[in-house]
Design a protein around this motif. Structure first.
Motif, short mmCIF file in Angstrom:
data_model
loop_
_atom_site.label_atom_id
_atom_site.label_comp_id
_atom_site.label_asym_id
_atom_site.label_seq_id
_atom_site.Cartn_x
_atom_site.Cartn_y
_atom_site.Cartn_z
N GLN A 122 -56.27 -66.04 1.11
CA GLN A 122 -57.42 -66.92 0.85
C GLN A 122 -57.74 -66.97 -0.64
OE1 GLN A 122 -60.70 -65.60 3.27
NE2 GLN A 122 -59.51 -65.77 5.16
N ALA A 123 -57.67 -65.84 -1.31
CA ALA A 123 -57.96 -65.80 -2.75
C ALA A 123 -56.94 -66.63 -3.52
CB ALA A 123 -57.98 -64.35 -3.25
N LEU A 124 -55.67 -66.50 -3.19
CA LEU A 124 -54.63 -67.28 -3.90
C LEU A 124 -54.81 -68.77 -3.67
CD1 LEU A 124 -51.57 -64.95 -3.27
CD2 LEU A 124 -52.55 -65.55 -5.51
N VAL A 125 -55.12 -69.17 -2.46
CA VAL A 125 -55.37 -70.59 -2.17
C VAL A 125 -56.57 -71.08 -2.96
CG1 VAL A 125 -56.06 -72.21 -0.36
CG2 VAL A 125 -54.22 -70.57 0.08
N ALA A 126 -57.63 -70.28 -3.01
CA ALA A 126 -58.84 -70.66 -3.76
C ALA A 126 -58.54 -70.82 -5.24
CB ALA A 126 -59.95 -69.62 -3.55
N VAL A 127 -57.74 -69.92 -5.80
CA VAL A 127 -57.37 -70.04 -7.22
C VAL A 127 -56.62 -71.34 -7.45
CG1 VAL A 127 -55.94 -69.07 -9.06
CG2 VAL A 127 -57.36 -67.55 -7.68
N GLY A 128 -55.66 -71.65 -6.58
CA GLY A 128 -54.91 -72.90 -6.73
C GLY A 128 -55.80 -74.13 -6.66
N LYS A 129 -56.75 -74.14 -5.72
CA LYS A 129 -57.65 -75.30 -5.58
C LYS A 129 -58.56 -75.45 -6.80
CE LYS A 129 -57.80 -75.64 -0.59
NZ LYS A 129 -58.58 -75.50 0.63
N THR B 87 -48.43 -76.09 -13.25
CA THR B 87 -48.29 -75.40 -11.98
C THR B 87 -48.88 -74.00 -12.07
OG1 THR B 87 -46.27 -76.62 -11.44
CG2 THR B 87 -46.62 -74.56 -10.26
N PHE B 88 -49.70 -73.66 -11.07
CA PHE B 88 -50.14 -72.28 -10.86
C PHE B 88 -49.13 -71.65 -9.91
CE2 PHE B 88 -52.28 -69.54 -7.65
CZ PHE B 88 -52.50 -68.43 -8.46
N TYR B 89 -48.73 -70.43 -10.20
CA TYR B 89 -47.77 -69.78 -9.31
C TYR B 89 -48.02 -68.29 -9.23
CZ TYR B 89 -45.16 -69.03 -13.71
OH TYR B 89 -44.77 -68.69 -14.98
N ALA B 90 -47.66 -67.73 -8.07
CA ALA B 90 -47.88 -66.31 -7.80
C ALA B 90 -46.68 -65.78 -7.03
CB ALA B 90 -49.15 -66.11 -7.00
N TRP B 91 -46.27 -64.56 -7.37
CA TRP B 91 -45.14 -63.93 -6.68
C TRP B 91 -45.35 -62.43 -6.65
CZ3 TRP B 91 -45.33 -65.09 -11.71
CH2 TRP B 91 -44.81 -64.19 -12.64
N TYR B 92 -44.62 -61.77 -5.77
CA TYR B 92 -44.68 -60.32 -5.68
C TYR B 92 -43.47 -59.73 -6.38
CZ TYR B 92 -44.99 -55.58 -3.85
OH TYR B 92 -45.08 -54.23 -3.75
N TYR C 189 -29.84 -63.72 -3.56
CA TYR C 189 -31.22 -63.32 -3.27
C TYR C 189 -32.17 -64.29 -3.95
CZ TYR C 189 -35.58 -60.73 -3.10
OH TYR C 189 -36.88 -60.36 -2.88
N THR C 190 -33.08 -64.82 -3.19
CA THR C 190 -34.16 -65.61 -3.75
C THR C 190 -35.48 -65.02 -3.25
OG1 THR C 190 -34.21 -67.18 -1.91
CG2 THR C 190 -32.79 -67.74 -3.76
N PHE C 191 -36.48 -65.14 -4.06
CA PHE C 191 -37.78 -64.62 -3.67
C PHE C 191 -38.78 -65.78 -3.60
CE2 PHE C 191 -37.29 -64.34 -8.22
CZ PHE C 191 -38.49 -64.79 -8.72
N PRO C 192 -39.76 -65.65 -2.70
CA PRO C 192 -40.74 -66.73 -2.57
C PRO C 192 -41.76 -66.70 -3.71
CG PRO C 192 -41.30 -64.95 -1.08
CD PRO C 192 -39.99 -64.57 -1.75
N VAL C 193 -42.12 -67.88 -4.17
CA VAL C 193 -43.15 -68.03 -5.20
C VAL C 193 -44.13 -69.07 -4.69
CG1 VAL C 193 -43.63 -68.72 -7.57
CG2 VAL C 193 -41.51 -67.49 -7.04
N PHE C 194 -45.38 -68.64 -4.50
CA PHE C 194 -46.43 -69.58 -4.12
C PHE C 194 -46.71 -70.45 -5.32
CE2 PHE C 194 -51.22 -70.19 -3.75
CZ PHE C 194 -51.11 -71.26 -2.87
N ALA C 195 -46.45 -71.76 -5.19
CA ALA C 195 -46.56 -72.68 -6.33
C ALA C 195 -47.48 -73.84 -5.95
CB ALA C 195 -45.19 -73.19 -6.73
N VAL C 196 -48.47 -74.09 -6.81
CA VAL C 196 -49.42 -75.17 -6.60
C VAL C 196 -49.37 -76.08 -7.83
CG1 VAL C 196 -51.83 -75.79 -6.21
CG2 VAL C 196 -50.91 -73.66 -5.25
N LYS C 197 -48.91 -77.30 -7.62
CA LYS C 197 -48.93 -78.26 -8.72
C LYS C 197 -50.38 -78.68 -8.96
CE LYS C 197 -46.88 -82.43 -10.50
NZ LYS C 197 -45.94 -83.53 -10.29
N LEU C 198 -50.84 -78.51 -10.19
CA LEU C 198 -52.26 -78.74 -10.51
C LEU C 198 -52.56 -80.13 -11.02
CD1 LEU C 198 -52.85 -75.33 -12.33
CD2 LEU C 198 -53.22 -75.88 -9.91
N THR C 199 -51.53 -80.87 -11.36
CA THR C 199 -51.72 -82.22 -11.91
C THR C 199 -50.98 -83.22 -11.01
OG1 THR C 199 -49.81 -81.87 -13.34
CG2 THR C 199 -51.98 -81.45 -14.28
#
Length: 155
Positions: free
Chosen positions: A49-56, A70-75, A144-154
């Motif tokens: 929820q926090a990551l989604v809120a940051v993207g919005k 783009t805002f993005y987050a990964w582990y 190996y690929t890793f997931p990256v939560f990516a939100v295009k901001l524009t």
């Protein structure tokens, strides 16, 4: 614990973010925040929820900026950290050297965190010996690929 961790993630919104299209790697490093965590009491739902809120909210902040942002987050499994940044690129062009796959939900990223019993620790059994020969080819190719939560901001 997890509520305070989610608050830490939301603190990304308080950062002064700088765009520098000519130097995307420098831009991404300058906008980078890292968050170490303890697995005890980890609530994946709150972090998602926090990551989604940051993207919005960042989408509102950067709505009028020309060009991609783009805002993005990964582990980062080796460091045991959630990492977040902003860069002036499209989600599929994020400044990573390794293989990554942009995802439109934080669930796969947070799932990696939740599944890590010892964040930042790589067990000996997961390590492989590397040959000293420069031209030696690996006996197996691992894609190996890793997931990256990516939100295009524009737009």
């Amino acid at each position: 614990m997890s509520e305070s961790f989610a608050q830490l993630v939301l603190s990304f919104l308080d950062e002064e973010l700088v765009l520098d299209r000519g130097h995307v790697n420098t831009e991404a490093r300058g906008n980078l925040m890292t968050f170490g965590f303890a697995p005890e009491g980890f609530d994946a739902g709150l972090v998602e929820q926090a990551l989604v809120a940051v993207g919005k909210r960042l989408g509102l902040r950067f709505a009028d900026v020309a060009g991609p942002v783009t805002f993005y987050a990964w582990y980062d499994e080796q460091a045991g950290q959630l990492r977040c940044s902003v860069a002036s690129v499209e989600p599929h062009n994020l400044p990573f050297r390794g293989g990554f796959r942009p995802v439109d939900s934080p669930v796969p990223v947070v799932a990696l965190m939740a599944a890590d019993p010892l964040p930042g620790v790589v067990p000996w059994t997961d390590l492989r010996e590397v040959s000293d020969e420069v031209d030696a080819s690996p006996d197996e190719q691992v894609e190996y690929t890793f997931p990256v939560f990516a939100v295009k901001l524009t737009r």
